[in-house]
Design a protein around this motif. Structure first.
Motif, short mmCIF file in Angstrom:
data_model
loop_
_atom_site.label_atom_id
_atom_site.label_comp_id
_atom_site.label_asym_id
_atom_site.label_seq_id
_atom_site.Cartn_x
_atom_site.Cartn_y
_atom_site.Cartn_z
N VAL A 32 -0.74 -9.42 -31.65
CA VAL A 32 -0.93 -10.83 -31.30
C VAL A 32 -2.15 -11.40 -32.01
N TYR A 33 -3.21 -10.56 -32.10
CA TYR A 33 -4.47 -10.98 -32.71
C TYR A 33 -4.80 -10.05 -33.88
N PRO A 34 -4.16 -10.25 -35.03
CA PRO A 34 -4.35 -9.33 -36.17
C PRO A 34 -5.79 -9.28 -36.69
N ASN A 35 -6.58 -10.32 -36.43
CA ASN A 35 -7.95 -10.34 -36.93
C ASN A 35 -8.87 -9.35 -36.20
N LEU A 36 -8.34 -8.68 -35.18
CA LEU A 36 -9.14 -7.68 -34.45
C LEU A 36 -9.17 -6.34 -35.19
N ASN A 57 -9.08 -24.76 -27.69
CA ASN A 57 -8.98 -24.24 -29.06
C ASN A 57 -8.08 -23.01 -29.05
N GLU A 58 -6.98 -23.07 -29.79
CA GLU A 58 -6.03 -21.96 -29.81
C GLU A 58 -6.66 -20.69 -30.38
N ALA A 59 -7.63 -20.85 -31.26
CA ALA A 59 -8.28 -19.69 -31.89
C ALA A 59 -9.32 -19.06 -30.98
N TYR A 60 -9.68 -19.76 -29.89
CA TYR A 60 -10.76 -19.27 -29.02
C TYR A 60 -10.52 -17.88 -28.44
N PRO A 61 -9.33 -17.59 -27.88
CA PRO A 61 -9.11 -16.25 -27.31
C PRO A 61 -9.36 -15.13 -28.31
N GLN A 62 -8.87 -15.32 -29.54
CA GLN A 62 -9.07 -14.28 -30.55
C GLN A 62 -10.53 -14.15 -30.93
N LEU A 63 -11.22 -15.29 -31.08
CA LEU A 63 -12.64 -15.26 -31.43
C LEU A 63 -13.46 -14.57 -30.34
N LYS A 64 -13.12 -14.85 -29.09
CA LYS A 64 -13.86 -14.24 -27.97
C LYS A 64 -13.64 -12.73 -27.97
N GLU A 88 -7.60 -18.84 -18.08
CA GLU A 88 -8.67 -19.14 -19.04
C GLU A 88 -8.09 -19.52 -20.38
N ARG A 89 -7.04 -18.82 -20.80
CA ARG A 89 -6.40 -19.13 -22.08
C ARG A 89 -5.77 -20.52 -22.05
N ALA A 90 -5.18 -20.84 -20.89
CA ALA A 90 -4.53 -22.14 -20.76
C ALA A 90 -5.55 -23.28 -20.79
N GLU A 91 -6.74 -23.02 -20.21
CA GLU A 91 -7.77 -24.05 -20.16
C GLU A 91 -8.47 -24.23 -21.50
N SER A 92 -8.36 -23.24 -22.38
CA SER A 92 -9.05 -23.31 -23.66
C SER A 92 -8.41 -24.37 -24.55
#
Length: 460
Positions: free
Chosen positions: A88-92, A39-46, A33-37
Motif C-alpha cells: 500500500v505504501y511502497p515508499n516505506l 492530505n492523502e500522502a500524510y499516512p505514508q509520510l507519518k 485518523e486517516r479519514a480526517e487527514s
C-alpha cells in the motif's frame, strides 16, 4: 540535532519499552485518523517518519539491543506490521530494509555462542588478543574467584550481568553448605563484599547486578557473614613470576606505543555512546549495564599501576633511570599518536607518590628528559578545569583517544548542576548539553585509526 538529543537521552525520562510502544501506536494510525487527514500522502509520510525514528534509535543501541528482549520483540512486531503495509505504501521500502537488517542482525548475534572468559583479564591472553575485540554483553559468561574470610576460595562461572543474590547462591552451592545446619538457608546469611588491597570495603545489596564490572585493580570479592566483614583482610600478595622475554626498556618504544594505542582504540570502540549516559545517570531512573565503559576506566587504573610497579620493582639505580626515561618516551609517542588516554595514565603513574620519592632516580634523569616530563605534567595539570588538556585536544583532529574520565566528569557536572525536570516538564536544555558531550566522543571516533606512528624526538 533535536532528534539526536532525544534519541540519546530518552532513557533518562522515558523507558525504552514506553518509547517503542508510543512509536508502535503512532505507526498504527486508526481509520478515523486517516479519514480526517486532508492530505492523502500524510499516512505514508507519518509511517515513514515513525520507521525512520525507530531505525535511528535502534542503530544507536547496536549491541545494547542484544540485552533488551522487550525492545527486540517490539521491533519485530513493528517490522512484521510494516511489511504488510509495503504494497500500500511502497515508499516505506528503504526504512523497512534498514529495520529488517537490524532485526536479522540481532537474531544472528543473539544465537552466537561466546566463549567463557576470565574476569576482565582476557585482554592479556594471546588467543583473545589475536581476535577482533567484541563488546562485552550481560549474557557473557565469565570465571571469577570468590574468597571466604579464611582466604580459601571457590571459582564460579557466572553471567556478567548476574545479580548479587545469584552470585551468593553459586558460592553457597560451591561451598556445599547444607541448609539443614541452619534454621534458614545459608546463602541468606552471606554477604558479597569487594575488598581493596588498601583495606577499603564495599558491601553489595542483593538486588544489585553487574558487580563484576565495578571491580578495580587489586580488588577481591569475598562472600562472608555480616559478623566477619570487619575482620576481612586482603589475600597475601601473589609472588611475582619470573619475567620471560625482553625487558620494557629493551623493546622498540614505537612498537610498544603502537600496541598500547591500538588496544585502547579497540576498547574505546566497544563502548556504545549510550553507555556514557547510562553511567552518569545510573543512580536515578536508569539501571543499564555499562561493562564496556567500566572496562575502559579499569584500563586507565591498570596502566597507572603497571608503570608504577615496573619502576618500583626495579632494584638497580641505572636500570631504574633507563626505565623512567623509557616510560616518558612512550608517553610522548602516545601523545604523538593522539592517544591522550594512555598518555594521561602513564604520566599519572609517574606522578605516583612512591615514584616521586625516588630522588636519586630523578636526579640521574637527563635534563632533556626532565624538561619533557615537566611539560607533560603541565598538560595533565587539573587547574583551571584542565585548561591545558582542553586547549590541546581542541587542536586535534579525529581519530583521537580522549581521557575518558574527564569526559565523564564533565557530563556528571552537567547532570548534577541542572534539574532533569522543570515544572514537571523535561529540561531539554540539560538533555541538549548531555547529548553534546556524547557527540564529542562520536566525533573523536569518526575516523578510523591508523596504526603507524612517527618516532617521537628522543628525550635524551
Amino acid at each position: 540535532i533535536l532528534l539526536d538529543d532525544f534519541l540519546l537521552t530518552h532513557s533518562v525520562f522515558m523507558p525504552t519499552d514506553k518509547l517503542l510502544q508510543v512509536l508502535h501506536k503512532q505507526y498504527c494510525m486508526s481509520a478515523s485518523e486517516r479519514a480526517e487527514s486532508w492530505n492523502e500522502a500524510y499516512p505514508q509520510l507519518k509511517k515513514q517518519k515513525v520507521l525512520r525514528i525507530t531505525v535511528e534509535w535502534a542503530e544507536k543501541c547496536k549491541d545494547l539491543l542484544l540485552e533488551d528482549e522487550i525492545a527486540v520483540r517490539l521491533l519485530k512486531d513493528l517490522n512484521a506490521i510494516a511489511r504488510k503495509d509495503l504494497h500500500v505504501y511502497p515508499n516505506l521500502k528503504e526504512e523497512l530494509t534498514r529495520l529488517k537488517h537490524i532485526v536479522d542482525t540481532v537474531e544472528y548475534r543473539s544465537g552466537k555462542r561466546l566463549c567463557v572468559k576470565p574476569l576482565f583479564r582476557h585482554f592479556s591472553r594471546t588467543d583473545i588478543c589475536l581476535q577482533q575485540r567484541e563488546p562485552l554483553r550481560g549474557t557473557d559468561e565469565i570465571f571469577c574467584r570468590v574468597y571466604a574470610s579464611d582466604h580459601s576460595y571457590v571459582t564460579i562461572k557466572s553471567r556478567l550481568s548476574a545479580s548479587v543474590q545469584e552470585i551468593v547462591l553459586s558460592v553457597a552451592e560451591k561451598l556445599q553448605h547444607s541448609e539443614e545446619e541452619s534454621k534458614e538457608p545459608v546463602h541468606k546469611n552471606l554477604l558479597l563484599v569487594a575488598l581493596r588491597s588498601s583495606g577499603e570495603k564495599t558491601m553489595f545489596r542483593l538486588d544489585e547486578d553487574s558487580v563484576f564490572t565495578t571491580l578495580g585493580v587489586n580488588t577481591h570479592l569475598f562472600a562472608c557473614t555480616k559478623e566477619s566483614v570487619e575482620s576481612l583482610v586482603p589475600p597475601p600478595a601473589v609472588e611475582r613470576l619470573p619475567h620471560e622475554g625482553p625487558e620494557i626498556n629493551e623493546m622498540n618504544m614505537v612498537e610498544v606505543a603502537n600496541q598500547i594505542t591500538t588496544f585502547d582504540w579497540e576498547l574505546l570502540n566497544c563502548v556504545n555512546e549510550l553507555e556514557l549516559i547510562h553511567y552518569v545517570f545510573r543512580n536515578e531512573s536508569i539501571r543499564r549495564r555499562t561493562a564496556n565503559l567500566e572496562l575502559v576506566l579499569q584500563r586507565c587504573s591498570e596502566v597507572q599501576h603497571w608503570v608504577a610497579t615496573e619502576i618500583l620493582m626495579c632494584e638497580r639505580l641505572g636500570k631504574r633511570v633507563q626505565l623512567l626515561k623509557t616510560f616518558i618516551n612512550i608517553a610522548a609517542l602516545c601523545k604523538e599518536k593522539q592517544n591522550l588516554f594512555s598518555f594521561f595514565a602513564i604520566i599519572m603513574g609517574l606522578c605516583n607518590a612512591a615514584i616521586s620519592r625516588l630522588c636519586l632516580t630523578w636526579e640521574k634523569l637527563p635534563a632533556k628528559c626532565k624538561k619533557l616530563f615537566q611539560k607533560f605534567e603541565s598538560l595533565t595539570d587539573p587547574s583551571r578545569n584542565h585548561k591545558s588538556y582542553r586547549d590541546t585536544i581542541a587542536r586535534m583532529k579525529p581519530p583521537l583517544i580522549p581521557f575518558v574520565p574527564l569526559l565523564l566528569k564533565d557530563m556528571t557536572f552537567i547532570h548534577e548542576g541542572n534539574k532533569t525536570f522543570l515544572n514537571q516538564l523535561v529540561n531539554f536544555e540539560k538533555m541538549h548539553m548531555v547529548a553534546n558531550a556524547v557527540r564529542t566522543m562520536r566525533k573523536y571516533r569518526s575516523t578510523p585509526l591508523e596504526t603507524e606512528i612517527r618516532p617521537a624526538p628522543d628525550a635524551g
